[in-house]
Design an enzyme around this catalytic site. Structure first.
Site, PDB file in Angstrom:
ATOM      1  CG  ASP A  57      -0.371  -0.067   2.510  1.00  0.00           C
ATOM      2  OD1 ASP A  57       0.874  -0.121   2.591  1.00  0.00           O
ATOM      3  OD2 ASP A  57      -1.115  -0.062   3.517  1.00  0.00           O
ATOM      4  CG  ASP A  96       0.555  -4.008   2.186  1.00  0.00           C
ATOM      5  OD1 ASP A  96       0.633  -4.769   3.169  1.00  0.00           O
ATOM      6  OD2 ASP A  96       1.336  -3.062   1.990  1.00  0.00           O
ATOM      7  CE  LYS A 124       3.554  -5.636   3.910  1.00  0.00           C
ATOM      8  NZ  LYS A 124       3.005  -4.437   4.559  1.00  0.00           N
ATOM      9  CD  GLU A 193       7.975   0.124   7.707  1.00  0.00           C
ATOM     10  OE1 GLU A 193       7.014  -0.584   7.335  1.00  0.00           O
ATOM     11  OE2 GLU A 193       8.186   1.270   7.267  1.00  0.00           O
TER      12      GLU A 193
HETATM   13  O1  KIV Z   1       3.594  -1.056   1.623  1.00  0.00           O
HETATM   14  C1  KIV Z   1       4.796  -1.363   1.609  1.00  0.00           C
HETATM   15  O2  KIV Z   1       5.509  -1.168   0.627  1.00  0.00           O
HETATM   16  C2  KIV Z   1       5.365  -1.973   2.804  1.00  0.00           C
HETATM   17  C3  KIV Z   1       6.857  -2.027   2.901  1.00  0.00           C
HETATM   18  C4  KIV Z   1       7.375  -0.742   3.396  1.00  0.00           C
HETATM   19  C5  KIV Z   1       7.315  -3.139   3.740  1.00  0.00           C
HETATM   20  O3  KIV Z   1       4.665  -2.368   3.674  1.00  0.00           O
END
Ligand code: KIV
Length: 345
Positions: A57, A96, A124, A193
């Site tokens: 995201d 995501d 995720k 993170e």
């Molecule tokens: O959204 C994304 O790109 C992420 C990364 C920063 C791990 O969650």
């Protein structure tokens, strides 16, 4: 990086599954993850051997120009996911779950279903112990979950900024316990993170599931980066300290791709900073750990080996001492290509 490069394109790469990722962890073999949001970049990334592509995201920031990930919707995420799926060749695709798309169990199940049906291999979700039920429900239904802990950008308004998480002992303990709880609940992977390296190291060695880090030191099983950050085109006014411009390294990697793609007689024209042609080289083999770049071919009489090494080293960010040249020098002018041309070609 040696391990990573050995698994790259043109080597009949098998699709990366959860089993593959689990085996990387068992064998202490590091793996790589990058974000992608469209098919061309996804195909370059997957063909260069990156193990996981995250359709993050973060697209809200790097593609849409927002100042956070909060405005990203499910429909937008799915649109970008489908583009990435079209360009992918064997990387594991993680998608995501956008802000509030898993705020209730029913919503989370429905939205995860949509992502999997659009071609994701895993989803995720951001959060600590409170996402355990969701992780379990999804996992029970065959959907692998990566739990994202530490700095969770969807809660940026509560956290109050991009700060390192887990520095003080009580916060540290909480993160460790929540990571263990999430593994027990069935999370297939964990992403950390912006946490201290020693905390990430402890969690990585405690958990059996693969742990991916970003700004979490060097000891996690895998590393992830937002591709824009990696290419040095970050949209952030003050990019976090852990962001490194890998462009020179990527170009070195592309050397390897080219050499794998056209093993013999792949001619590459070299240009110096003033666009003068300075050599016409054939990419030959790289040693197995890719510590030495071996180039052989033809160079102009008026360009010394030292100048070629310095140019390659300056332009592509490799150490001059790792370049081995074996060149025949000629006097007649040759029309030469740049490395970038060779990659496209
Ligand atoms: O959204 C994304 O790109 C992420 C990364 C920063 C791990 O969650």
């Amino acid at each position: 990086l040696g391990d990573v490069y050995k698994r790259q394109a043109f080597t009949n790469k098998k699709p990366i599954t959860l089993t593959t990722l689990g085996n990387f962890k068992k064998n202490s073999e590091k793996f790589t993850c990058l974000t992608a949001y469209e098919s061309t970049m996804a195909s370059v990334i997957s063909e260069s051997g990156v193990d996981i592509i995250l359709v993050g995201d973060s697209l809200g920031m790097v593609v849409q120009g927002h100042d956070s990930t909060l405005p990203v919707t499910m429909d937008q995420l799915i649109y970008h996911l489908e583009c990435v799926v079209n360009g992918n060749s064997g990387s594991h695709i993680m998608a995501d779950m956008p802000f509030m798309s898993y705020s209730t169990d029913d919503l989370g199940l429905e939205n995860a279903k949509r992502l999997m049906q659009a071609g994701a291999n895993s989803v995720k979700i951001e959060g600590g112990e409170w996402i355990s039920n969701m992780a379990q429900a999804l996992s029970d239904r065959g959907i692998p979950v990566c739990a994202h802990m530490g700095l969770t950008p969807q809660t940026i308004n509560r956290i109050g900024g991009h700060h390192v998480q887990g520095r003080d002992p009580s916060q540290k303990e909480k993160i460790i316990n929540e990571a263990i709880a999430l593994e027990k609940a069935g999370a297939a992977m964990l992403l950390l993170e912006c946490v201290p390296g020693n905390l990430a190291q402890e969690i990585t060695s405690t958990l059996k599931i693969p742990v991916i880090g970003i700004g979490a030191g060097i000891h996690t099983d895998g590393q992830i980066m937002v591709v824009h950050d990696m290419l040095g085109v970050s949209c952030l006014e003050k990019p976090p300290k852990f962001i490194k411009n890998f462009l020179p390294l990527i170009i070195t990697n592309l050397f390897i791709l080219v050499s794998n793609a056209a093993i013999s007689n792949s001619k590459v024209r070299l240009l110096d900073y003033s666009n003068n042609t300075i050599g016409n080289i054939t990419l030959s083999n790289f040693d197995s750990s890719y510590n030495i770049i071996k180039l052989k071919g033809i160079a102009h009489n008026n360009v010394s080996d030292t100048k070629l090494c310095t140019t390659i080293s300056n332009e592509y960010g490799v150490k001059a001492s790792t370049i081995e040249l074996s060149l025949i020098h000629i006097s007649e002018p040759t029309r030469l290509l740049s490395i970038a041309d060779a990659v496209v070609w």
